[in-house]
Design a protein around this motif. Structure first.
Motif, mmCIF file in Angstrom:
data_model
loop_
_atom_site.group_PDB
_atom_site.id
_atom_site.type_symbol
_atom_site.label_atom_id
_atom_site.label_comp_id
_atom_site.label_asym_id
_atom_site.label_seq_id
_atom_site.Cartn_x
_atom_site.Cartn_y
_atom_site.Cartn_z
ATOM 1 N N GLN A 91 1.536 9.096 10.360
ATOM 2 C CA GLN A 91 0.556 8.138 10.108
ATOM 3 C C GLN A 91 0.645 7.062 11.033
ATOM 4 O OE1 GLN A 91 -2.147 7.823 7.085
ATOM 5 N NE2 GLN A 91 -1.394 9.419 5.736
ATOM 6 N N HIS B 51 -4.358 3.383 -2.702
ATOM 7 C CA HIS B 51 -5.323 3.722 -1.731
ATOM 8 C C HIS B 51 -5.863 5.024 -1.874
ATOM 9 C CE1 HIS B 51 -8.069 2.401 1.829
ATOM 10 N NE2 HIS B 51 -7.662 3.988 2.077
ATOM 11 N N ASP C 88 0.845 -1.291 -0.016
ATOM 12 C CA ASP C 88 0.056 0.141 -0.237
ATOM 13 C C ASP C 88 0.943 1.180 -0.059
ATOM 14 O OD1 ASP C 88 -1.472 2.149 1.043
ATOM 15 O OD2 ASP C 88 -2.989 0.727 1.808
ATOM 16 N N HIS D 250 -2.080 6.147 13.507
ATOM 17 C CA HIS D 250 -3.334 5.826 12.704
ATOM 18 C C HIS D 250 -3.119 4.220 12.337
ATOM 19 C CE1 HIS D 250 -6.343 5.278 9.573
ATOM 20 N NE2 HIS D 250 -5.282 4.844 8.631
ATOM 21 N N PHE D 251 -1.762 3.780 11.791
ATOM 22 C CA PHE D 251 -2.080 2.266 11.633
ATOM 23 C C PHE D 251 -1.689 1.475 12.882
ATOM 24 C CE2 PHE D 251 -0.589 4.306 7.426
ATOM 25 C CZ PHE D 251 -1.848 3.251 6.584
ATOM 26 N N TYR E 165 -11.737 8.149 7.172
ATOM 27 C CA TYR E 165 -10.379 7.570 6.717
ATOM 28 C C TYR E 165 -10.173 5.925 7.389
ATOM 29 C CZ TYR E 165 -5.380 7.874 5.814
ATOM 30 O OH TYR E 165 -4.324 7.346 5.260
ATOM 31 N N ASN F 123 -4.377 11.900 -3.200
ATOM 32 C CA ASN F 123 -5.738 12.498 -2.924
ATOM 33 C C ASN F 123 -6.247 13.087 -3.931
ATOM 34 O OD1 ASN F 123 -5.478 11.629 0.094
ATOM 35 N ND2 ASN F 123 -4.266 13.255 0.283
ATOM 36 N N GLY G 209 -7.340 8.684 -1.884
ATOM 37 C CA GLY G 209 -8.100 9.502 -1.028
ATOM 38 C C GLY G 209 -9.239 10.215 -1.808
ATOM 39 N N TYR H 291 2.562 -1.042 4.448
ATOM 40 C CA TYR H 291 2.063 0.363 4.123
ATOM 41 C C TYR H 291 3.238 1.145 4.021
ATOM 42 C CZ TYR H 291 -2.360 -1.648 5.480
ATOM 43 O OH TYR H 291 -3.609 -2.369 5.665
ATOM 44 N N HIS I 268 4.469 13.260 -1.388
ATOM 45 C CA HIS I 268 4.250 11.964 -2.225
ATOM 46 C C HIS I 268 5.291 11.257 -2.581
ATOM 47 C CE1 HIS I 268 -0.058 13.821 -2.295
ATOM 48 N NE2 HIS I 268 -0.149 12.933 -1.733
HETATM 49 N N1 ARG Z 1 -4.378 9.603 1.265
HETATM 50 C C1 ARG Z 1 -3.573 9.327 2.452
HETATM 51 C C2 ARG Z 1 -3.089 10.906 2.712
HETATM 52 O O1 ARG Z 1 -2.695 11.372 1.919
HETATM 53 C C3 ARG Z 1 -2.554 8.435 2.355
HETATM 54 C C4 ARG Z 1 -3.114 6.994 2.084
HETATM 55 C C5 ARG Z 1 -2.186 6.006 2.808
HETATM 56 N N2 ARG Z 1 -2.736 4.635 2.847
HETATM 57 C C6 ARG Z 1 -3.561 4.157 3.587
HETATM 58 N N3 ARG Z 1 -3.992 3.031 3.345
HETATM 59 N N4 ARG Z 1 -4.206 4.825 4.278
HETATM 60 O O2 ARG Z 1 -2.870 11.233 3.918
#
Ligand code: ARG
Length: 566
Positions: free
Chosen positions: A338, A161, A121, A341-342, A310, A126, A163, A332, A135
């Motif tokens: 994050q 994944h 992942d 979060h994970f 999310y 986004n 956004g 990931y 990114h």
């Molecule tokens: N779209 C998210 C961001 O910009 C990152 C996604 C990362 N992957 C995931 N499975 N959450 O913060």
């Protein structure tokens, strides 16, 4: 071929034959045995501590044990000398003939014993936001890791994944309803920040956007129509940029929206397990454990406005990936903001009974900063888009090339720029921050992408200019040749370690060290000079050929390309 494994196996099986030692070779001893490639190669190509480990059980001094081992290890056919050093280290030096033959005929095929299935992942772009410097690492490191895993024979599935289903969608749609449809992706990317800024000042606007988000998620046709107009614009932009960056196509663009289909299934499971709690109109999952020493807030499963969160998308994605792929691991790659979060998601997944036999792993990145240690910005103070980043680097490359009086096609400038940008990203340990300095990364000397490409181009042009044969001859190896060949033989081990530790920077730094050895060889071992005998020439050409083979493979795995000329 993995010469390291080959020698380790030969050494261990020889030691197991020694009558006075073999009974003491327990799994524990083997576990603690290190067979290392010493930093200073003067004493040998490999060195092992096994004699020291055996002291206690055998009841002899390490040096005495080492002396016994040495007499046996000398019998291994490809070993030239074995000697004892220090308190009882055993140094092993290989025969030149063996090194030559192994290195120069190595097809680099990995000997992976068990192919793993791995879901990756990374990316996770986004909608409504241009791809920006933030990114870069997820994209470049994720892509290289994917290539490494595939090279080793593992089955990967890469997930972008996206956004594309959260509050930003409501904000864009609210804007469209007021000011009209976007005509292109630039419009879309302007709408989101504008609408978001307004929401900060105007609570009614925020509420409206939230409501639209929930209604979009619940199937509102009008909103979906607007959504379907701007989504392809965004995706197109993402794909164009990924192409420019030479990133493998994602296997799945299944992000927050497409996973939404499975949210009700997961909701049922969570309800059955009784792990959903209600709090101020929201649905949460408490993941705190008694042993926690750091704050561990609950997972927000559903917002108080009733929107898919999310976290809900990520938890559902674990469920989906287990169901469809049943991988050995899900890895990931995101920035380290994050991390929490994970952690929460992985805990919630275990509580829900998901991913019992799956390793869940988050690799968190540091930040790309300017010289001041703050997140990198352009001169006018903006967060640069990835396109801009590439352009900044390409301009610097062009200036350097022009200053040196050369004229290279745009395509080549672009390839060098990508190498500069991507290699610089890859060579840093992912966990740490790094300073981005455009002058440093485009230098043709030093630990840079251009230096790596330049070395490959040089090897390539030697081979292109000659029709003479490249082969192993009887000529002895010079130290510079021997060092290079030993290093070439280390390629497969390095790729394996990069994979196991989820650390492409190990491969990147190997590529740099390899280039240094190649250039030392090039400068000390003339090839095409008239006074060089055809036997020496043939062998050196074979070394050039194999060096290029290994270096090209490394370049490939890093997602770079080298030009014909530079
Ligand atoms: N779209 C998210 C961001 O910009 C990152 C996604 C990362 N992957 C995931 N499975 N959450 O913060």
């Amino acid at each position: 071929m993995n010469i390291y494994k080959e020698i380790s196996n030969a050494v261990i099986s020889k030691i197991k034959e020694i009558p006075e030692i073999k009974d003491y070779i327990t799994p524990q001893i083997l576990n603690n045995t290190t067979i290392e490639i010493p930093k200073v190669r003067d004493f040998g190509d490999f060195s092992t501590n096994i004699a020291m480990l055996l002291t206690k059980s055998v009841g002899k001094k390490p040096r005495e044990i080492a002396d016994i081992l040495v007499s046996y290890l000398r019998q291994i056919p490809n070993i030239e000398t074995v000697s004892v050093a220090g308190p009882g280290f055993i140094n092993i030096k290989l025969k030149d003939e063996y090194i030559k033959k192994s290195a120069l005929t190595d097809d680099l095929k990995p000997d992976t014993e068990k192919s793993q299935k791995i879901d990756l992942d990374y990316g996770g772009y986004n909608v409504g936001k241009n791809l920006h410097i933030g990114h870069l690492r997820t994209t470049v490191v994720g892509d290289t890791f994917n290539r490494i895993a595939q090279f080793l024979g593992h089955k990967t599935k890469s997930y972008n994944h996206m956004g594309d289903w959260g509050r930003p969608m409501g904000l864009i749609i609210a804007w469209v309803l007021e000011y009209g449809m976007p005509e292109n992706v630039d419009d879309v990317n302007r709408m989101y920040p504008a609408s978001s800024a307004r929401a900060k000042e105007d609570p009614a606007w925020l509420e409206k956007a939230q409501k639209i988000t929930v209604e979009l998620q619940n199937g509102n046709k009008e909103y979906k129509k607007i959504y379907d107009t701007f989504i392809p614009m965004s995706l197109n932009q993402v794909n164009g940029l990924l192409k420019r960056l030479n990133i493998l196509t994602f296997d799945e663009n299944k992000g927050e929206r497409l996973i939404a289909e499975y949210v009700p299934e997961v909701q049922n499971i969570l309800n059955q397990k009784g792990i959903i709690e209600h709090s101020d109109g929201a649905e949460i999952i408490s993941v705190k454990q008694d042993t926690d020493t750091e704050p561990m807030p609950p997972v927000m499963w559903k917002s108080s406005a009733g929107a898919q969160t999310y976290a809900a998308a990520d938890l559902t994605a674990v469920y989906y990936r287990e169901k469809t792929d049943n991988p050995d691991a899900i890895v990931y790659f995101t920035d380290n903001r994050q991390t929490l979060h994970f952690k929460q998601i992985f805990r919630a997944a275990r509580m829900a009974g998901f991913a019992k036999d799956i390793e869940l792993q988050h690799i968190g990145f540091g930040t790309i900063t300017g010289a001041d240690g703050k997140p990198f910005k352009t001169r006018d103070g903006n967060v640069p888009s990835l396109d801009e980043m590439i352009n900044i680097v390409a301009d610097s490359v062009r200036t350097r090339v022009n200053d040196s009086g050369k004229n290279l096609p745009d395509e080549t400038i672009e390839e060098i720029a990508l190498a500069a940008l991507k290699f610089n990203d890859l060579m840093h340990d992912v966990k740490s921050d790094y300073i981005f300095d455009v002058d440093a990364v485009t230098n043709f000397e030093g630990r840079t992408g251009p230096y790596i490409l330049y070395t490959a181009v040089r090897l390539n042009s030697i081979l292109k200019k000659t029709s003479e044969k490249a082969e192993i001859t009887k000529v002895d190896l010079l130290p510079e040749e021997r060092d290079l060949l030993m290093f070439l033989l280390d390629f497969n081990r390095i790729v394996e370690i990069s994979f196991e530790r989820r650390a492409p920077y190990i491969l990147a730094n190997y590529a740099y060290d390899l280039c240094k050895l190649i250039n030392t060889f090039y400068h000390t071992c003339p090839i095409m000079r008239d006074d060089i005998s055809s036997e020496v020439k043939a062998q050196r050409l074979a070394i050039v050929k194999q060096s290029l083979r290994v270096l090209s493979q490394a370049i490939n795995l890093m997602g770079l390309k080298f030009p014909e000329e530079m």
